[in-house]
Design an enzyme around this catalytic site. Structure first.
Site, mmCIF file in Angstrom:
data_model
loop_
_atom_site.group_PDB
_atom_site.id
_atom_site.type_symbol
_atom_site.label_atom_id
_atom_site.label_comp_id
_atom_site.label_asym_id
_atom_site.label_seq_id
_atom_site.Cartn_x
_atom_site.Cartn_y
_atom_site.Cartn_z
ATOM 1 N N HIS A 1 -46.244 -6.201 -0.155
ATOM 2 C CA HIS A 1 -46.540 -6.306 -1.353
ATOM 3 C C HIS A 1 -47.399 -7.471 -1.675
ATOM 4 O O HIS A 1 -47.289 -8.362 -1.028
ATOM 5 C CB HIS A 1 -45.529 -6.431 -2.392
ATOM 6 N N CYS B 1 -39.746 -8.368 -4.690
ATOM 7 C CA CYS B 1 -40.463 -9.457 -4.807
ATOM 8 C C CYS B 1 -39.999 -10.454 -5.631
ATOM 9 O O CYS B 1 -40.320 -11.874 -5.466
ATOM 10 C CB CYS B 1 -42.109 -9.109 -5.296
ATOM 11 N N CYS C 1 -41.435 -6.128 -8.373
ATOM 12 C CA CYS C 1 -40.308 -5.508 -8.041
ATOM 13 C C CYS C 1 -38.921 -6.338 -7.796
ATOM 14 O O CYS C 1 -39.132 -7.520 -7.588
ATOM 15 C CB CYS C 1 -40.543 -4.484 -7.070
ATOM 16 N N GLU D 1 -47.259 -10.026 -3.671
ATOM 17 C CA GLU D 1 -46.371 -11.130 -3.944
ATOM 18 C C GLU D 1 -45.960 -11.818 -2.801
ATOM 19 O O GLU D 1 -46.185 -13.036 -2.359
ATOM 20 C CB GLU D 1 -45.301 -11.020 -4.826
#
Length: 149
Positions: free
Chosen positions: A53, A86, A83, A55
């Site tokens: 992801h 993260c 999420c 992040e």
């Protein structure tokens, strides 16, 4: 649409680049003392890695650039509410402030879902600011998914 926050504007550029690669369009930027130290977009498909992801990739890049695992004093700008995975990475990295654009009622882990930072087991919670360039961030996501269907 003009985005006044220059760091979120960079995150939106990363989200658009992710969309161009066929990735879910999320972009992230890590800033320390007013300087960008990392910028990334989602790469889960490209890297065949569910943890890739924006992040997480930005945290990895910032840690490598600064030569440290903890990012005390760093601010993270991301186009979509992180999420749970993260949110945990942000906490473990000791990010000082989290700025995010669009809310994610279905998959978010900050202000929706498990609300990671509100849990008693959370050792570090960043200051959280939501709705930064929210319309622009949501538009990128909406356009991406409309074109996929």
């Amino acid at each position: 649409m003009t985005v006044t926050n220059r760091f979120m504007a960079i995150a939106l550029e990363e989200a658009r680049a992710a969309a161009a690669r066929g990735e879910v369009p999320v972009g992230a930027v890590i800033v320390v003392e007013g300087e960008v130290v990392a910028r990334e977009g989602n790469r889960t498909r490209e890297l065949a890695d569910v943890t890739a992801h924006a992040e997480v990739l930005a945290i990895r890049a910032a840690s490598a650039a600064l030569g440290q695992e903890r990012l005390n004093g760093a601010d993270l700008y991301v186009t979509l509410e992180p999420c749970a995975m993260c949110a945990a990475a942000i906490s473990f990295a000791r990010i000082r402030r989290l700025y995010y654009g669009a809310e994610d009622p279905k998959g978010g882990g900050v202000d929706h879902g498990g609300r990671f930072y509100a849990q008693p087991t959370c050792h570090h919670a960043p200051e959280v600011y939501s709705g930064i360039a929210e319309t622009a961030a949501a538009e990128i996501l909406t356009t991406f998914f409309r074109e996929k269907r």
